[in-house]
Write a protein that holds these residues in place. Structure first.
Motif, PDB file in Angstrom:
ATOM      1  N   LYS A 488       0.811  -1.227   0.000  1.00 50.26           N
ATOM      2  CA  LYS A 488       0.000   0.000   0.000  1.00 50.26           C
ATOM      3  C   LYS A 488       0.840   1.270   0.000  1.00 50.26           C
ATOM      4  O   LYS A 488       0.294   2.363   0.066  1.00 50.26           O
ATOM      5  CB  LYS A 488      -0.943  -0.027   1.207  1.00 50.26           C
ATOM      6  N   VAL A 489       2.162   1.146  -0.018  1.00 52.66           N
ATOM      7  CA  VAL A 489       3.012   2.345  -0.014  1.00 52.66           C
ATOM      8  C   VAL A 489       3.728   2.478  -1.347  1.00 52.66           C
ATOM      9  O   VAL A 489       4.067   1.470  -1.986  1.00 52.66           O
ATOM     10  CB  VAL A 489       4.083   2.300   1.102  1.00 52.66           C
ATOM     11  N   ALA A 490       3.922   3.731  -1.773  1.00 53.21           N
ATOM     12  CA  ALA A 490       4.804   3.986  -2.909  1.00 53.21           C
ATOM     13  C   ALA A 490       6.158   4.355  -2.312  1.00 53.21           C
ATOM     14  O   ALA A 490       6.237   4.925  -1.214  1.00 53.21           O
ATOM     15  CB  ALA A 490       4.256   5.126  -3.751  1.00 53.21           C
ATOM     16  N   ARG A 491       7.233   4.034  -3.015  1.00 50.07           N
ATOM     17  CA  ARG A 491       8.579   4.303  -2.493  1.00 50.07           C
ATOM     18  C   ARG A 491       9.330   5.185  -3.469  1.00 50.07           C
ATOM     19  O   ARG A 491       9.267   4.976  -4.676  1.00 50.07           O
ATOM     20  CB  ARG A 491       9.333   2.975  -2.276  1.00 50.07           C
ATOM     21  N   VAL A 492      10.045   6.160  -2.914  1.00 48.32           N
ATOM     22  CA  VAL A 492      10.810   7.106  -3.740  1.00 48.32           C
ATOM     23  C   VAL A 492      12.284   6.710  -3.658  1.00 48.32           C
ATOM     24  O   VAL A 492      12.813   6.482  -2.570  1.00 48.32           O
ATOM     25  CB  VAL A 492      10.630   8.546  -3.220  1.00 48.32           C
ATOM     26  N   PHE A 493      12.937   6.609  -4.823  1.00 52.17           N
ATOM     27  CA  PHE A 493      14.346   6.227  -4.868  1.00 52.17           C
ATOM     28  C   PHE A 493      15.164   7.343  -5.493  1.00 52.17           C
ATOM     29  O   PHE A 493      14.691   8.038  -6.395  1.00 52.17           O
ATOM     30  CB  PHE A 493      14.524   4.946  -5.699  1.00 52.17           C
ATOM     31  N   GLU A 494      16.383   7.480  -5.024  1.00 49.10           N
ATOM     32  CA  GLU A 494      17.249   8.553  -5.511  1.00 49.10           C
ATOM     33  C   GLU A 494      18.568   7.950  -5.992  1.00 49.10           C
ATOM     34  O   GLU A 494      19.118   7.057  -5.346  1.00 49.10           O
ATOM     35  CB  GLU A 494      17.496   9.519  -4.357  1.00 49.10           C
ATOM     36  N   ALA A 495      19.063   8.437  -7.141  1.00 48.36           N
ATOM     37  CA  ALA A 495      20.282   7.851  -7.713  1.00 48.36           C
ATOM     38  C   ALA A 495      21.472   8.087  -6.794  1.00 48.36           C
ATOM     39  O   ALA A 495      21.703   9.208  -6.353  1.00 48.36           O
ATOM     40  CB  ALA A 495      20.564   8.467  -9.080  1.00 48.36           C
ATOM     41  N   PRO A 496      22.246   7.043  -6.487  1.00 44.75           N
ATOM     42  CA  PRO A 496      23.454   7.222  -5.684  1.00 44.75           C
ATOM     43  C   PRO A 496      24.615   7.669  -6.568  1.00 44.75           C
ATOM     44  O   PRO A 496      24.554   7.597  -7.795  1.00 44.75           O
ATOM     45  CB  PRO A 496      23.701   5.830  -5.111  1.00 44.75           C
ATOM     46  N   LEU A 497      25.678   8.103  -5.927  1.00 47.53           N
ATOM     47  CA  LEU A 497      26.854   8.598  -6.630  1.00 47.53           C
ATOM     48  C   LEU A 497      27.443   7.531  -7.566  1.00 47.53           C
ATOM     49  O   LEU A 497      27.848   7.820  -8.694  1.00 47.53           O
ATOM     50  CB  LEU A 497      27.895   9.007  -5.581  1.00 47.53           C
ATOM     51  N   SER A 498      27.451   6.271  -7.094  1.00 44.13           N
ATOM     52  CA  SER A 498      28.062   5.220  -7.922  1.00 44.13           C
ATOM     53  C   SER A 498      27.319   5.086  -9.249  1.00 44.13           C
ATOM     54  O   SER A 498      27.930   4.870 -10.293  1.00 44.13           O
ATOM     55  CB  SER A 498      28.059   3.885  -7.166  1.00 44.13           C
ATOM     56  N   PHE A 499      25.982   5.242  -9.238  1.00 43.98           N
ATOM     57  CA  PHE A 499      25.228   5.143 -10.492  1.00 43.98           C
ATOM     58  C   PHE A 499      25.534   6.322 -11.419  1.00 43.98           C
ATOM     59  O   PHE A 499      25.706   6.153 -12.629  1.00 43.98           O
ATOM     60  CB  PHE A 499      23.719   5.074 -10.229  1.00 43.98           C
ATOM     61  N   LEU A 500      25.584   7.528 -10.854  1.00 44.79           N
ATOM     62  CA  LEU A 500      25.816   8.712 -11.697  1.00 44.79           C
ATOM     63  C   LEU A 500      27.158   8.593 -12.417  1.00 44.79           C
ATOM     64  O   LEU A 500      27.293   8.936 -13.590  1.00 44.79           O
ATOM     65  CB  LEU A 500      25.786   9.978 -10.841  1.00 44.79           C
ATOM     66  N   LYS A 501      28.147   8.057 -11.702  1.00 44.72           N
ATOM     67  CA  LYS A 501      29.470   7.924 -12.334  1.00 44.72           C
ATOM     68  C   LYS A 501      29.465   6.801 -13.369  1.00 44.72           C
ATOM     69  O   LYS A 501      30.085   6.920 -14.428  1.00 44.72           O
ATOM     70  CB  LYS A 501      30.530   7.672 -11.259  1.00 44.72           C
ATOM     71  N   THR A 502      28.779   5.707 -13.075  1.00 44.45           N
ATOM     72  CA  THR A 502      28.666   4.620 -14.062  1.00 44.45           C
ATOM     73  C   THR A 502      27.979   5.125 -15.317  1.00 44.45           C
ATOM     74  O   THR A 502      28.393   4.834 -16.435  1.00 44.45           O
ATOM     75  CB  THR A 502      27.869   3.440 -13.470  1.00 44.45           C
ATOM     76  N   LEU A 503      26.911   5.927 -15.130  1.00 41.25           N
ATOM     77  CA  LEU A 503      26.158   6.431 -16.284  1.00 41.25           C
ATOM     78  C   LEU A 503      27.047   7.324 -17.148  1.00 41.25           C
ATOM     79  O   LEU A 503      27.000   7.267 -18.372  1.00 41.25           O
ATOM     80  CB  LEU A 503      24.928   7.211 -15.810  1.00 41.25           C
ATOM     81  N   SER A 504      27.898   8.141 -16.502  1.00 43.72           N
ATOM     82  CA  SER A 504      28.737   9.000 -17.349  1.00 43.72           C
ATOM     83  C   SER A 504      29.803   8.176 -18.070  1.00 43.72           C
ATOM     84  O   SER A 504      30.212   8.517 -19.173  1.00 43.72           O
ATOM     85  CB  SER A 504      29.342  10.158 -16.554  1.00 43.72           C
ATOM     86  N   ASN A 505      30.206   7.037 -17.501  1.00 35.97           N
ATOM     87  CA  ASN A 505      31.100   6.131 -18.238  1.00 35.97           C
ATOM     88  C   ASN A 505      30.381   5.514 -19.432  1.00 35.97           C
ATOM     89  O   ASN A 505      30.946   5.357 -20.513  1.00 35.97           O
ATOM     90  CB  ASN A 505      31.593   4.993 -17.332  1.00 35.97           C
ATOM     91  N   ALA A 506      29.105   5.151 -19.228  1.00 30.34           N
ATOM     92  CA  ALA A 506      28.350   4.473 -20.297  1.00 30.34           C
ATOM     93  C   ALA A 506      28.099   5.421 -21.458  1.00 30.34           C
ATOM     94  O   ALA A 506      28.136   5.030 -22.611  1.00 30.34           O
ATOM     95  CB  ALA A 506      27.031   3.952 -19.756  1.00 30.34           C
ATOM     96  N   THR A 507      27.828   6.694 -21.156  1.00 34.26           N
ATOM     97  CA  THR A 507      27.437   7.623 -22.220  1.00 34.26           C
ATOM     98  C   THR A 507      28.648   8.365 -22.779  1.00 34.26           C
ATOM     99  O   THR A 507      28.504   9.180 -23.691  1.00 34.26           O
ATOM    100  CB  THR A 507      26.427   8.653 -21.686  1.00 34.26           C
ATOM    101  N   LEU A 508      29.828   8.102 -22.205  1.00 32.48           N
ATOM    102  CA  LEU A 508      31.064   8.793 -22.623  1.00 32.48           C
ATOM    103  C   LEU A 508      30.933  10.304 -22.461  1.00 32.48           C
ATOM    104  O   LEU A 508      31.664  11.062 -23.084  1.00 32.48           O
ATOM    105  CB  LEU A 508      31.414   8.502 -24.100  1.00 32.48           C
ATOM    106  N   GLN A 509      29.957  10.741 -21.652  1.00 32.89           N
ATOM    107  CA  GLN A 509      29.826  12.182 -21.442  1.00 32.89           C
ATOM    108  C   GLN A 509      30.531  12.486 -20.143  1.00 32.89           C
ATOM    109  O   GLN A 509      29.937  12.497 -19.080  1.00 32.89           O
ATOM    110  CB  GLN A 509      28.350  12.585 -21.347  1.00 32.89           C
ATOM    111  N   LYS A 510      31.812  12.677 -20.257  1.00 32.22           N
ATOM    112  CA  LYS A 510      32.591  12.884 -19.043  1.00 32.22           C
ATOM    113  C   LYS A 510      32.074  14.120 -18.306  1.00 32.22           C
ATOM    114  O   LYS A 510      32.230  14.267 -17.126  1.00 32.22           O
ATOM    115  CB  LYS A 510      34.076  13.068 -19.392  1.00 32.22           C
ATOM    116  N   SER A 511      31.432  15.011 -19.077  1.00 31.47           N
ATOM    117  CA  SER A 511      31.009  16.265 -18.445  1.00 31.47           C
ATOM    118  C   SER A 511      29.504  16.306 -18.222  1.00 31.47           C
ATOM    119  O   SER A 511      28.941  17.361 -18.085  1.00 31.47           O
ATOM    120  CB  SER A 511      31.401  17.426 -19.339  1.00 31.47           C
TER     121      SER A 511
END
Length: 836
Positions: A488-511
């Motif tokens: 009966k509850v909805a849960r809110v999730f927030e991206a951790p630092l490890s994900f943000l850095k992995t994502l920038s590796n995946a997209t090659l957008q270092k910036s």
């Protein structure tokens, strides 16, 4: 897939998990691996770790797949341009598929005439010549069928399929099966099967059929789970021996030797050596096959696994010489067990005792065991499939150094919802397998390879309840999403630092994130709780203080779960890492609904989230509005009397559209005051369809919307002068219930839209909607037109209900669009849509 030469739809990505069934996977001589994903047969290439296609045709869960030729018969497949695949399902249906190696095209050849009344448990086949195969199938109805398949000599020719025999094996059904040609020139085929009575039953018959029960092998003390015949093995230059390996839930593996009797002078000869060795010769039954007889003996008992051994397989034959004409059977066996390991067994050079020479997989604390193991055609790679629908691949990179390799991954139950990440760089999917997963294209520096492949790069939520819906929060700041499950509850999730850095590796957008953005994120990752409900944050500071693991608290009890190690990945992660080290922390819980959550949506500014739950009364069917940030409930919208199945905010966020099982749709006006107060009024409620309304979608450039229903229709409506709703048109009736809709603007023409329509039968169609507006912005009804642009090829569509469609917001390239979809066939798909 061209519709009027205007639109092209291409497969970009398919993500799917493997049915958790034992005989589900097969590695063909074609180099491709087949597996069942719900009622679809999925094909993946181990070279690229991508799923190439899914074959639609089964109405029930696919239990087993089997290639003809399999990797075992690679040496007979050199000249073949066509390879065949058999798949059997839980209704007893077996389908034969044909793959043309030249162009990679598939076709369904035929359904094997109905031979079983209950689920197919195992299919196994052999190549008796270059163009002639035999295969057998077992079923839980206690019958076995044996078939002959003659390949066509020319491409485009027909294959001939004939039933050689159909016999009953009694009430204890068989779950494992293997076939072989007996050595010598007796021309006999032997069929070994095992199952619930702990015995191995051997049947013999000629090439033309009629199999008779020859003998049975006793020794295992629990269900037989897997059987595999070797090809004839040469001992002292005579190729008169064939070996059968069996594995069981008694945790043991047995190797049985079948030696042609006539080649044994007065019972001694070549056995003298063996009697003095440790492999003591235990006399077993004699197998009579036509005019020949074979002495069966227990060659070896392999003990090493600590749990049920689900599969055993001989290594495929290797070329004996450089010219590749002669082949020999290596003495090497692969076993896979529920103890989370796979082992390779080989006889020791001097004593001949079988030893375990390779063990892989024991590090995975989350795989819950392996259901099957398979050799690559050349024997340098081994593939396991596990309890979590996952694949695990190891390659021998030299000197028995087995390294893990990339494999496809995905959900192993119906995928209920999908959304593009706020940046459009990734998609998030939610499923009844109790996980949400993130997929992204992993770009590689252009010099290394062409293009990009998609992989699962994170598993933000691993839960204890089936997840029914999720929505991405579109506001600035960190990436967030809200998930709703059978609670009966909805849960809110927030991206951790490890994900943000992995994502920038995946997209090659270092910036893609400034350092300021990253320094503001104090949470590195998340830890799983023992009951798998709330995910607790791991803070950046805490990582440096490593607690004493060996103290009193270090005892491993059921209550403690090993700590996650949030990781930044520089290449796509594998199953172990995904399941454990890529969780997102939960930042809020939204309490208020009276039943399990069913649908969620967020507005385009990222200020409001709407949620609904399963309902059978007006009070429970209300839609709750939550303010992003404070996460306070700021509205209860009452209108429907049954579950609200989907909701969407108009693109200017002025309206909220809800559709329901009660066959009605409602449009609410949402107004925001300068102080951030929210007010809402019900603008219109109308019975839109004759059956459940499953889906809805707004026009990107106006106040028109589409609704899709179980009555197989799609209707287009317009909000008139902000005060009422009128119907613009009904699209021609579809062939199946309409379960998903997504409307996006046409890349070139402002007064056109593309409507993606997903159906219960898995099909996806794209429709062009064209219209003219009057001066006051309303649409002229006679000028509103709809035309079918393209029916997407069934081999890249879903094999069962399409649950959700989502267009990617596309700012740069005006010609090509991307469409994501998810379905009840466990698949997540991404399509490139090019509009000429």
């Amino acid at each position: 897939m061209h519709g009027d030469g205007e639109v092209e739809v291409k497969r970009v990505f398919i993500g799917a998990g493997c049915n958790r069934i034992v005989n589900n996977v097969s590695w063909g001589a074609s180099g491709l691996v087949s597996f069942g994903a719900q009622n679809a047969v999925a094909i993946f290439s181990p070279k690229t770790a991508q799923i190439l296609t899914t074959l639609p045709g089964h109405k029930a869960v696919v239990n087993c797949t089997h290639w003809l030729p399999t990797s075992k018969f690679l040496f007979k497949a050199k000249e073949l341009e066509l390879h065949y695949l058999l798949s059997g399902d839980a209704d007893g249906v077996i389908i034969l598929w044909e793959l043309s190696l030249v162009d990679g095209k598939w076709r369904q050849v035929r359904q094997v005439p109905k031979s079983h009344d209950k689920g197919v448990t195992c299919i196994n086949g052999i190549m008796v010549s270059q163009t002639d195969a035999m295969f057998a199938s077992t079923s839980s109805d206690g019958t076995v069928c044996v078939w002959e398949l003659v390949f066509p000599l020319i491409i485009g020719g027909d294959c001939k399929l004939s039933c050689l025999d159909h016999f009953s094996v009694g009430s204890k059904s068989m779950v494992a099966l293997s076939m072989a040609e007996l050595p010598g020139d007796c021309g006999q085929i032997v069929l070994a099967m095992g199952g619930l009575d702990n015995k191995i039953h051997l049947y013999c018959g000629g090439r033309t059929g009629k199999f008779v029960h020859a003998c049975q092998l006793k020794g295992h003390t629990d269900w037989i789970r897997s059987l595999d015949f070797s090809l004839p093995i040469s001992i002292d230059g005579e190729v008169n021996n064939i070996f059968l390996v069996s594995s069981s839930q008694d945790k043991c593996i047995r190797i049985w030797k079948m030696a042609l009797r006539s080649s044994i002078p007065d019972g001694h000869g070549i056995y003298m050596k063996e009697e003095t060795s440790l492999a003591s010769y235990i006399e077993g039954p004699v197998l009579l096959a036509g005019l020949a007889s074979f002495q069966i003996s227990l060659e070896s008992l392999l003990i090493g696994h600590e749990d049920w051994v689900y599969s055993v397989a001989w290594q495929p034959p290797l070329a004996a010489s450089a010219d590749g004409d002669a082949y020999y059977q290596p003495q090497s066996i692969l076993s896979a067990s529920m103890d989370k390991t796979m082992m390779v067994w080989q006889p020791e050079k001097t004593s001949g005792v079988w030893m375990n020479v390779v063990t892989v997989g024991e590090l995975s604390h989350c795989a819950l065991g392996f259901y099957g193991g398979h050799w690559s055609p050349n024997g340098d790679s081994i593939l396991a499939h596990g309890y979590g629908g996952s694949f695990h691949l190891w390659k021998n990179v030299g000197d028995d150094n087995w390294m893990t390799q990339k494999v496809p991954s995905g959900h192993f139950a119906s995928v209920t919802d999908i959304a593009w990440g706020r940046s459009g760089d990734y998609i998030i999917s939610a499923s009844h397998d109790q996980t949400t997963r993130i997929y992204a294209p992993w770009k590689v520096e252009a010099s290394l390879q062409d293009g990009e492949f998609w992989y699962e790069i994170g598993r933000p939520q691993v839960h204890g309840h089936d997840i029914n819906c999720m929505t991405v929060v579109h506001s600035k700041g960190n990436h967030r999403f809200v998930g709703g499950a059978d609670e009966k509850v909805a849960r809110v999730f927030e991206a951790p630092l490890s994900f943000l850095k992995t994502l920038s590796n995946a997209t090659l957008q270092k910036s893609c994130y400034s350092d300021d953005d990253l320094t503001n994120v104090q949470i590195l990752g998340a830890n799983m709780s023992a009951l798998g409900l709330s995910q607790k944050p791991i803070y950046v500071q805490a990582v440096h203080e490593t607690p004493d693991k060996n103290g009193i608290d270090g005892l491993d009890t059921f209550e403690t779960v090993p700590d996650a190690v949030p990781t930044v990945f520089t290449e796509p992660p594998i199953e172990d890492q995904l399941a454990w080290h890529t969780l997102w922390p939960e930042s809020h819980k939204l309490y208020g609904h009276g039943n399990e959550l069913f649908s969620l949506c967020c507005d385009h500014k990222g200020e409001l989230v709407a949620s609904s739950c399963k309902a059978q009364s007006t009070a429970v069917a209300e839609v709750w509005l939550w303010q992003v940030g404070s996460w306070k409930a700021v509205g209860h919208l009452q209108s429907h009397s049954l579950t609200v199945t989907q909701m969407e905010f108009s693109h200017d966020d002025n309206f909220l559209l809800t559709v329901s099982r009660d066959r009605q749709f409602s449009v609410f006006t949402i107004t925001r005051s300068g102080t951030g107060e929210i007010s809402y009024t019900l603008l219109a409620r109308q019975e839109g369809h004759k059956r459940i309304i499953w889906s809805c979608s707004w026009n990107a450039h106006g106040h028109e919307f589409a609704t899709g229903s179980r009555d197989k229709t799609v209707k287009i409506w317009a909000v008139e002068k902000e005060s009422s709703v009128r119907q613009l048109m009904t699209l021609p009736q579809f062939t199946s219930s309409v379960t998903a809709l997504s409307w996006t603007g046409h890349p070139d023409r402002r007064n056109n839209g593309l409507l993606a329509v997903g159906m219960e039968n898995g099909q996806i169609e794209l429709w062009n909607l064209s219209y003219k507006r009057q001066g006051d912005g309303s649409i002229v009804v006679p000028d509103f037109g709809a035309a079918l642009l393209v029916r997407v090829d069934p081999f890249i569509c879903h094999a069962s209900t399409v649950n959700r469609l989502a267009w990617r917001k596309n700012e740069e390239d005006h010609k090509s669009l991307q469409l994501a979809s998810c379905g009840a066939d466990n698949c997540v798909r991404v399509f490139d849509v090019t509009v000429e």
